[in-house]
Design a protein around this motif. Structure first.
Motif, PDB file in Angstrom:
ATOM      1  N   ILE A  22      45.076  26.185  10.974  1.00 35.73           N
ATOM      2  CA  ILE A  22      45.760  27.179  10.163  1.00 35.73           C
ATOM      3  C   ILE A  22      44.710  27.986   9.423  1.00 35.73           C
ATOM      4  O   ILE A  22      43.957  27.439   8.615  1.00 35.73           O
ATOM      5  CB  ILE A  22      46.723  26.519   9.150  1.00 35.73           C
ATOM      6  N   THR A  65      44.015  21.051  10.560  1.00 38.70           N
ATOM      7  CA  THR A  65      44.992  20.351   9.704  1.00 38.70           C
ATOM      8  C   THR A  65      44.603  18.897   9.454  1.00 38.70           C
ATOM      9  O   THR A  65      45.076  18.291   8.487  1.00 38.70           O
ATOM     10  CB  THR A  65      46.398  20.392  10.337  1.00 38.70           C
ATOM     11  N   ILE A  96      45.452  23.831   3.393  1.00 38.25           N
ATOM     12  CA  ILE A  96      46.436  24.427   4.305  1.00 38.25           C
ATOM     13  C   ILE A  96      47.769  24.612   3.603  1.00 38.25           C
ATOM     14  O   ILE A  96      48.450  25.623   3.776  1.00 38.25           O
ATOM     15  CB  ILE A  96      46.583  23.568   5.570  1.00 38.25           C
TER      16      ILE A  96
END
Length: 303
Positions: free
Chosen positions: A63, A68, A75
């Motif tokens: 992201i 992640t 994030i």
């Protein structure tokens, strides 16, 4: 443009069932991305992995350039999520709901008051700030759900069936706000929806079935590939339509002919200009694309 969401070979299993099966796609910064599929296709599972609420079984999710697996807190600040079901605290007032959400992102005092007033003006709920959420209508509550997701000015807004059950006026207002935010703040919108006219406005569409991508492209690309075009002829006789040598559907005011694409329509018009006195050409609909891709109706079962 650059990738703000990048998913590579994502896998998520529940026992023997693969909810997401080797899924790969990218989303460009600032675009409206539509992620479509019937219930159980893997949409919500993918979103939950993106948001860090589910642990994946394989693959990679980035992201805004951040993996992640490595920095979920960072994030979380980049994402704003409007879930299918409202997550607001019903006994609390609208203001208190937004205040508590802002505090999670370190927004307090005058900055928080200013942001809530901005959102109240933008989404037109200034007159209900002191009202308990449980006393609101469905449309009012949805506006607060969107405000909650926007409180920290996220780079990516995830909308999971955001307008289901809303009246046309509220749906129209929500989309006006979202389109303005995309234009003014380059916000990326990741959408799941059962309303195909909303998907028709997307920059890119991915259609999912049983955890796999079955088709992807722009709305125009998908319509050209799966749906074809339609010519509607007005003020013609049945004998004239037969001269075209193609199947025609009788309508109240004329006849409708299905053609592969605009070039085929053009060829027919040039060959029989005397018949095409009054006509219109329309693209197939996204419903046709979805049905051709999956064999199912969006929101329904297999045909």
């Amino acid at each position: 443009m650059s990738h703000i969401i990048k998913i590579e070979n994502l896998i998520k299993r529940y026992g023997e069932i693969s909810a997401v099966d080797n899924l790969s796609f990218t989303v460009e910064k600032g675009e409206l991305f539509a992620f479509l599929g019937v219930n159980g296709a893997g949409k919500s599972t993918t979103i939950n992995v993106m948001c860090g609420q589910l642990k994946k079984d394989g693959g990679k999710v980035e992201i805004d350039g951040v993996d992640t697996d490595k920095n979920s807190d960072d994030i979380g600040r980049k994402l704003g999520v409007v879930f299918q079901s409202s997550v607001l605290d019903k006994p609390l007032s609208v203001y208190d709901n937004l205040e508590s959400r802002g505090a999670l992102y370190g927004i307090r005092g005058d900055a928080l008051k200013k942001r809530i007033n901005e959102l109240a003006s933008l989404l037109e709920f200034e007159d209900i700030l002191k009202r308990p959420v449980g006393k609101l209508s469905g449309g009012q509550r949805r506006r607060i759900d969107v405000a909650r997701a926007l409180i920290h000015k996220p780079k990516i807004l995830i909308l999971d069936e955001p307008t289901t059950g809303l009246d046309p006026q509220t749906r129209k207002r929500l989309w006006e706000v979202i389109h303005n935010l995309r234009k003014e703040e380059e916000m990326t919108v990741f959408l799941t929806t059962h309303y195909m006219e909303e998907a028709s406005d997307a920059d890119h569409i991915v259609i999912l079935d049983k955890g796999k991508i079955v088709s992807s492209g722009t709305p125009l690309e998908l319509k050209n590939k799966y749906a074809g075009d339609f010519i509607t002829l007005y003020g013609v006789s049945e004998d004239e339509v037969k001269l075209l040598g193609t199947n025609a559907e009788k309508l109240k005011d004329g006849y409708r002919i299905s053609v592969r694409d605009t070039s085929e329509a053009t060829a027919l018009i040039l060959k029989h200009p005397e018949i095409f006195r009054d006509f219109e050409i329309t693209k197939g609909k996204m419903d046709d694309v979805f049905l051709a891709s999956t064999g199912k109706l969006l929101g329904g079962d297999e045909e």
